[in-house]
Design a protein around this motif. Structure first.
Motif, PDB file in Angstrom:
ATOM      1  N   MET A   1      56.066  40.247  38.249  1.00  0.00           N
ATOM      2  CA  MET A   1      55.190  39.936  38.061  1.00  0.00           C
ATOM      3  C   MET A   1      53.285  39.303  38.415  1.00  0.00           C
ATOM      4  N   ARG A   2      52.506  40.746  37.979  1.00  0.00           N
ATOM      5  CA  ARG A   2      51.416  40.020  38.904  1.00  0.00           C
ATOM      6  C   ARG A   2      50.736  38.854  37.855  1.00  0.00           C
ATOM      7  N   GLN A   3      49.922  38.004  38.676  1.00  0.00           N
ATOM      8  CA  GLN A   3      49.394  36.682  38.169  1.00  0.00           C
ATOM      9  C   GLN A   3      47.841  36.588  38.882  1.00  0.00           C
ATOM     10  N   PHE A   4      46.801  36.699  37.324  1.00  0.00           N
ATOM     11  CA  PHE A   4      45.553  35.905  37.880  1.00  0.00           C
ATOM     12  C   PHE A   4      45.103  34.769  37.851  1.00  0.00           C
ATOM     13  N   VAL A   5      44.653  33.876  38.711  1.00  0.00           N
ATOM     14  CA  VAL A   5      43.836  33.075  38.018  1.00  0.00           C
ATOM     15  C   VAL A   5      42.380  32.824  38.400  1.00  0.00           C
ATOM     16  N   LEU A   6      41.325  32.721  37.175  1.00  0.00           N
ATOM     17  CA  LEU A   6      39.941  32.867  37.272  1.00  0.00           C
ATOM     18  C   LEU A   6      39.820  31.284  37.390  1.00  0.00           C
ATOM     19  N   ILE A   7      38.914  30.887  38.005  1.00  0.00           N
ATOM     20  CA  ILE A   7      38.381  28.977  37.787  1.00  0.00           C
ATOM     21  C   ILE A   7      37.040  30.139  36.864  1.00  0.00           C
TER      22      ILE A   7
ATOM     23  N   VAL B  26      43.477  43.348  53.761  1.00  0.00           N
ATOM     24  CA  VAL B  26      44.873  43.467  52.529  1.00  0.00           C
ATOM     25  C   VAL B  26      45.611  44.320  53.401  1.00  0.00           C
ATOM     26  N   VAL B  27      45.067  45.805  53.792  1.00  0.00           N
ATOM     27  CA  VAL B  27      45.780  46.472  53.936  1.00  0.00           C
ATOM     28  C   VAL B  27      46.766  46.418  55.868  1.00  0.00           C
ATOM     29  N   ASP B  28      46.417  44.847  56.602  1.00  0.00           N
ATOM     30  CA  ASP B  28      47.517  44.632  56.852  1.00  0.00           C
ATOM     31  C   ASP B  28      48.433  43.815  56.382  1.00  0.00           C
ATOM     32  N   ILE B  29      48.879  43.873  54.942  1.00  0.00           N
ATOM     33  CA  ILE B  29      49.468  43.420  54.751  1.00  0.00           C
ATOM     34  C   ILE B  29      50.813  43.940  53.968  1.00  0.00           C
ATOM     35  N   ASP B  30      52.040  43.923  53.889  1.00  0.00           N
ATOM     36  CA  ASP B  30      53.510  45.018  52.866  1.00  0.00           C
ATOM     37  C   ASP B  30      53.030  44.840  51.554  1.00  0.00           C
ATOM     38  N   ALA B  31      52.140  45.484  50.844  1.00  0.00           N
ATOM     39  CA  ALA B  31      52.159  45.181  48.935  1.00  0.00           C
ATOM     40  C   ALA B  31      53.468  45.005  49.161  1.00  0.00           C
TER      41      ALA B  31
ATOM     42  N   LEU C 271      53.415  41.293  47.892  1.00  0.00           N
ATOM     43  CA  LEU C 271      52.142  40.614  47.018  1.00  0.00           C
ATOM     44  C   LEU C 271      51.763  41.103  45.858  1.00  0.00           C
ATOM     45  N   GLU C 272      53.554  42.023  45.421  1.00  0.00           N
ATOM     46  CA  GLU C 272      54.033  42.568  44.095  1.00  0.00           C
ATOM     47  C   GLU C 272      54.057  41.178  43.059  1.00  0.00           C
ATOM     48  N   SER C 273      53.707  40.533  43.384  1.00  0.00           N
ATOM     49  CA  SER C 273      54.511  39.554  42.219  1.00  0.00           C
ATOM     50  C   SER C 273      53.473  37.690  42.567  1.00  0.00           C
ATOM     51  N   GLY C 274      52.384  38.444  43.319  1.00  0.00           N
ATOM     52  CA  GLY C 274      51.205  37.031  44.189  1.00  0.00           C
ATOM     53  C   GLY C 274      50.428  37.463  42.442  1.00  0.00           C
ATOM     54  N   VAL C 275      50.137  35.308  43.184  1.00  0.00           N
ATOM     55  CA  VAL C 275      49.399  35.557  42.539  1.00  0.00           C
ATOM     56  C   VAL C 275      47.946  34.915  42.977  1.00  0.00           C
ATOM     57  N   PHE C 276      46.896  35.557  42.472  1.00  0.00           N
ATOM     58  CA  PHE C 276      45.927  35.994  42.731  1.00  0.00           C
ATOM     59  C   PHE C 276      44.809  35.072  42.108  1.00  0.00           C
ATOM     60  N   VAL C 277      43.715  34.416  43.071  1.00  0.00           N
ATOM     61  CA  VAL C 277      42.908  33.084  42.776  1.00  0.00           C
ATOM     62  C   VAL C 277      41.428  33.607  43.148  1.00  0.00           C
ATOM     63  N   LEU C 278      40.773  33.592  42.111  1.00  0.00           N
ATOM     64  CA  LEU C 278      39.347  34.095  42.164  1.00  0.00           C
ATOM     65  C   LEU C 278      38.267  33.406  41.273  1.00  0.00           C
ATOM     66  N   SER C 279      37.075  33.243  42.301  1.00  0.00           N
ATOM     67  CA  SER C 279      35.808  32.022  41.772  1.00  0.00           C
ATOM     68  C   SER C 279      35.248  32.845  40.857  1.00  0.00           C
ATOM     69  N   ASP C 280      34.513  32.779  39.853  1.00  0.00           N
ATOM     70  CA  ASP C 280      33.334  33.221  38.926  1.00  0.00           C
ATOM     71  C   ASP C 280      32.190  33.510  39.688  1.00  0.00           C
ATOM     72  N   HIS C 281      31.024  33.261  38.951  1.00  0.00           N
ATOM     73  CA  HIS C 281      29.728  34.067  39.991  1.00  0.00           C
ATOM     74  C   HIS C 281      29.441  32.962  40.752  1.00  0.00           C
TER      75      HIS C 281
ATOM     76  N   ALA D 256      42.485  45.909  42.992  1.00  0.00           N
ATOM     77  CA  ALA D 256      43.811  44.621  43.610  1.00  0.00           C
ATOM     78  C   ALA D 256      45.191  45.434  43.082  1.00  0.00           C
ATOM     79  N   HIS D 257      45.083  45.800  41.517  1.00  0.00           N
ATOM     80  CA  HIS D 257      46.230  46.586  40.937  1.00  0.00           C
ATOM     81  C   HIS D 257      46.073  47.615  41.406  1.00  0.00           C
ATOM     82  N   HIS D 258      45.133  48.992  41.867  1.00  0.00           N
ATOM     83  CA  HIS D 258      45.295  49.889  42.532  1.00  0.00           C
ATOM     84  C   HIS D 258      45.784  49.767  43.620  1.00  0.00           C
ATOM     85  N   TYR D 259      45.859  48.247  44.710  1.00  0.00           N
ATOM     86  CA  TYR D 259      46.665  48.907  45.566  1.00  0.00           C
ATOM     87  C   TYR D 259      47.971  48.109  45.742  1.00  0.00           C
ATOM     88  N   LEU D 260      48.620  47.513  44.541  1.00  0.00           N
ATOM     89  CA  LEU D 260      49.177  47.276  44.462  1.00  0.00           C
ATOM     90  C   LEU D 260      49.999  48.496  43.244  1.00  0.00           C
ATOM     91  N   ASP D 261      50.056  48.729  43.028  1.00  0.00           N
ATOM     92  CA  ASP D 261      49.989  50.482  41.930  1.00  0.00           C
ATOM     93  C   ASP D 261      50.095  51.785  42.542  1.00  0.00           C
TER      94      ASP D 261
END
Length: 200
Positions: free
Chosen positions: A1-7, A135-140, A143-153, A188-193
């Protein structure tokens, strides 16, 4: 499960915004809707192994679950209609119990701190930020079950940064250029896909 948190710093708390003015009167909800859409939509399909959490002004969290989501189309207006419908049911969210306005969507009466605490055991919490490690320094696979946190504008506030310091396991950047949130989700999706660009 991949998850995204959008602030969402400026998105409306009330459902009285116009679907025809998402960039202006709705606190850049247009950009947030593009991000929600990017987290789920593929060509002629929906990613069922994704959950996206929209944290609205640190008061409500609207959770979208790809496995049950209906009526999500690849346009900002229809996604904004789902957000508005969720906010119309906000009074039904009581304590830890969410409102369930439509299939695959839940609205919780909680902000960023409680949302991160709820997701802490689901996988590594990763802040996507231009000042992070490549991100390329981390084994994908990590991150497959990562919770990715991002801000808005807007950038993360000082309080958000302090909160993330307590929860985030890794701070990563996706490339040399700064990206919009929806673009970052796509990358991020492409990197994990592709298992870290190894599988095509």
């Amino acid at each position: 499960m991949r998850q995204f948190v959008l602030i969402a710093h400026d998105a409306p708390l009330e459902p009285d915004f116009s679907l025809d003015d998402l960039a202006g009167g709705a606190g850049r909800l247009d950009a947030l809707c593009r991000s929600i859409t990017a987290s789920f939509v593929t060509s002629h399909g929906i990613r069922e192994n994704v959950r996206t959490h929209l944290v609205v002004q640190d008061e409500f969290t609207i959770t979208f679950a790809g496995s049950d989501l209906r009526r999500l189309n690849p346009d900002e207006r229809s996604t904004a209609a789902l957000v508005r419908n969720a906010l119309e049911h906000r009074e039904e969210a009581i304590g830890a119990l969410p409102a369930e306005p439509s299939p695959g969507i839940e609205l919780y009466r909680r902000g960023l701190a409680d949302t991160l605490a709820e997701l802490a055991d689901d996988g590594p919490v990763v802040q996507l930020h231009e000042d992070g490690a490549p991100v390329v320094d981390i084994d994908a696979a990590e991150l497959e079950s990562g919770v990715f946190v991002l801000s808005d504008h807007r950038d993360f506030t000082e309080a958000e940064a302090e909160l993330l310091d307590a929860h985030v396991e890794q701070r990563l950047r996706l490339g040399p250029e700064r990206l919009h949130t929806d673009q970052a989700i796509t990358v991020a999706h492409h990197y994990l896909d592709t298992a870290g660009y190894d599988r095509f």
